[in-house]
Design a protein around this motif. Sequence first.
Motif, PDB file in Angstrom:
ATOM      1  N   ALA A 184       0.681  -1.138   0.118  1.00  0.00           N
ATOM      2  CA  ALA A 184      -0.078   0.125  -0.052  1.00  0.00           C
ATOM      3  C   ALA A 184       0.933   1.280   0.023  1.00  0.00           C
ATOM      4  N   VAL A 185       0.079   2.489  -0.880  1.00  0.00           N
ATOM      5  CA  VAL A 185       1.124   3.610  -0.678  1.00  0.00           C
ATOM      6  C   VAL A 185       0.114   4.731  -0.047  1.00  0.00           C
ATOM      7  N   PRO A 186       0.626   5.895   0.192  1.00  0.00           N
ATOM      8  CA  PRO A 186       0.087   6.972   0.932  1.00  0.00           C
ATOM      9  C   PRO A 186      -1.196   7.200   0.195  1.00  0.00           C
ATOM     10  N   ALA A 187      -1.310   7.196  -1.303  1.00  0.00           N
ATOM     11  CA  ALA A 187      -2.539   7.605  -1.848  1.00  0.00           C
ATOM     12  C   ALA A 187      -3.888   6.597  -1.632  1.00  0.00           C
ATOM     13  N   ASP A 188      -3.232   5.407  -1.225  1.00  0.00           N
ATOM     14  CA  ASP A 188      -4.428   4.316  -0.670  1.00  0.00           C
ATOM     15  C   ASP A 188      -5.134   4.874   0.534  1.00  0.00           C
ATOM     16  N   PHE A 189      -4.378   5.809   1.355  1.00  0.00           N
ATOM     17  CA  PHE A 189      -4.765   5.894   2.943  1.00  0.00           C
ATOM     18  C   PHE A 189      -6.416   6.105   3.047  1.00  0.00           C
ATOM     19  N   PRO A 190      -6.913   7.019   2.280  1.00  0.00           N
ATOM     20  CA  PRO A 190      -8.416   7.040   2.658  1.00  0.00           C
ATOM     21  C   PRO A 190      -9.226   5.807   2.192  1.00  0.00           C
ATOM     22  N   LEU A 191      -8.978   5.009   1.392  1.00  0.00           N
ATOM     23  CA  LEU A 191      -9.554   3.669   1.145  1.00  0.00           C
ATOM     24  C   LEU A 191      -9.196   2.807   2.183  1.00  0.00           C
ATOM     25  N   LEU A 192      -8.067   2.938   2.450  1.00  0.00           N
ATOM     26  CA  LEU A 192      -7.694   1.869   3.529  1.00  0.00           C
ATOM     27  C   LEU A 192      -8.389   2.064   5.069  1.00  0.00           C
ATOM     28  N   VAL A 193      -8.540   3.409   5.260  1.00  0.00           N
ATOM     29  CA  VAL A 193      -9.317   3.724   6.419  1.00  0.00           C
ATOM     30  C   VAL A 193     -10.674   3.325   6.459  1.00  0.00           C
ATOM     31  N   ALA A 217      -2.541   4.824   9.466  1.00  0.00           N
ATOM     32  CA  ALA A 217      -1.482   5.523   9.368  1.00  0.00           C
ATOM     33  C   ALA A 217      -0.189   5.111   9.850  1.00  0.00           C
ATOM     34  N   ARG A 218      -0.180   4.451  10.997  1.00  0.00           N
ATOM     35  CA  ARG A 218       0.942   3.860  11.716  1.00  0.00           C
ATOM     36  C   ARG A 218       1.485   2.584  10.756  1.00  0.00           C
ATOM     37  N   ARG A 219       0.236   1.699  10.336  1.00  0.00           N
ATOM     38  CA  ARG A 219       0.767   0.453   9.578  1.00  0.00           C
ATOM     39  C   ARG A 219       1.132   0.724   8.242  1.00  0.00           C
ATOM     40  N   LEU A 220       0.784   1.872   7.568  1.00  0.00           N
ATOM     41  CA  LEU A 220       0.840   2.224   6.252  1.00  0.00           C
ATOM     42  C   LEU A 220       2.393   2.687   6.651  1.00  0.00           C
ATOM     43  N   ALA A 221       2.711   3.485   7.258  1.00  0.00           N
ATOM     44  CA  ALA A 221       3.982   3.937   7.298  1.00  0.00           C
ATOM     45  C   ALA A 221       5.104   2.848   7.807  1.00  0.00           C
ATOM     46  N   SER A 268      -6.596  -5.068  -9.211  1.00  0.00           N
ATOM     47  CA  SER A 268      -7.153  -5.621 -10.479  1.00  0.00           C
ATOM     48  C   SER A 268      -7.405  -4.459 -11.386  1.00  0.00           C
ATOM     49  N   ASP A 269      -8.172  -4.866 -12.616  1.00  0.00           N
ATOM     50  CA  ASP A 269      -8.273  -3.628 -13.629  1.00  0.00           C
ATOM     51  C   ASP A 269      -9.087  -2.346 -12.942  1.00  0.00           C
ATOM     52  N   GLU A 270      -9.880  -2.780 -11.845  1.00  0.00           N
ATOM     53  CA  GLU A 270     -10.741  -1.919 -11.300  1.00  0.00           C
ATOM     54  C   GLU A 270      -9.955  -1.031 -10.175  1.00  0.00           C
ATOM     55  N   GLY A 271      -8.780  -1.454  -9.736  1.00  0.00           N
ATOM     56  CA  GLY A 271      -8.057  -0.780  -8.956  1.00  0.00           C
ATOM     57  C   GLY A 271      -7.992  -1.554  -7.505  1.00  0.00           C
ATOM     58  N   PRO A 272      -7.783  -1.160  -6.366  1.00  0.00           N
ATOM     59  CA  PRO A 272      -7.480  -1.984  -5.092  1.00  0.00           C
ATOM     60  C   PRO A 272      -8.775  -2.655  -4.884  1.00  0.00           C
ATOM     61  N   VAL A 273      -8.534  -3.938  -4.828  1.00  0.00           N
ATOM     62  CA  VAL A 273      -9.976  -4.665  -4.459  1.00  0.00           C
ATOM     63  C   VAL A 273      -9.948  -5.533  -3.143  1.00  0.00           C
ATOM     64  N   SER A 274      -8.929  -5.686  -2.625  1.00  0.00           N
ATOM     65  CA  SER A 274      -8.552  -6.438  -1.093  1.00  0.00           C
ATOM     66  C   SER A 274      -7.357  -5.683  -0.620  1.00  0.00           C
ATOM     67  N   LEU A 275      -7.364  -6.054   0.836  1.00  0.00           N
ATOM     68  CA  LEU A 275      -6.413  -5.627   2.026  1.00  0.00           C
ATOM     69  C   LEU A 275      -5.907  -6.628   2.721  1.00  0.00           C
TER      70      LEU A 275
END
Length: 265
Positions: free
Chosen positions: A135-144, A166-170, A179-186
């Motif tokens: 995961a990258v910082p741009a994923d942050f809102p989706l991950l939350v 934020a802590r786990r991303l860092a 997938s072709d749709e973008g992030p689909v699972s974490l």
Amino acid sequence: MWTFTSDVEEYAAVAEPFLLGDPVRNTVPLTILANLRAGMPAKDLLFGWWTVDGEVLGAVFQTPPHPVGLFSVPVEAVGAFVQARHGGLPALVGPLDVTAEVTRLLGPPDRVVSERLYRLGTLSVPDVPGRGRPAVPADFPLLVSWYQAFGEEVAMGEGDVVERVARRLAGRELFVWESDEGPVSLAALSPAAGGVCRIGPVYTPPSRRRRGYGAAVTAFASRTGLAERCEQVVLFTDLNNPTSNAIYQAIGYEPVADYAHLTYR
């Protein structure tokens, strides 16, 4: 005899050598220690250890709002622990023999969640369209949003979700399947503790389920862990979810032990 403290290093000095005797079954308390030492915010901490003739034979911990962890407590020490806490145990988790003794002493809980600990044997990577990546910082809102949805779905809470993500991303602990749709699972992967990393949580939005994404991202995070971070990888599953148990076994996870979350209100 039980001894209690709120001091992380005092607890670690006494209990960590005991916990490292079985780093797989003690993955949770060892990971908690690693996270606290790395600066994870926490308050009202509770640590304790059980000694017989000066030898540490059990250890407990609590990082509110999470349950009291009785992962490495002998059954014969449970009664003294309950008495020492004056019955003030709104939620706890431990092996089945330990939670059975708690139930005998405190009565039936209001809620029980049964879990199984798995350890990865030989990884079998599923053939699923897409790719895994950190995961990258741009994923942050989706991950939350996914963390919040996961907490609501399992009804066990994740505390301050924004801080945790934020802590786990860092810490490079979060992975997504794309997938072709973008992030689909974490999938999240804990830091190594005693040579063991732990997967969790794993979350796929309902609209993306039954396509293998959860298995794929779990396999990707597991392979990353073994290649770069740890010697063994483990995870917990909800035994009331036969689908996830079957999926994890299909990619190489093998049962180790069963546990129960007890909630008293």
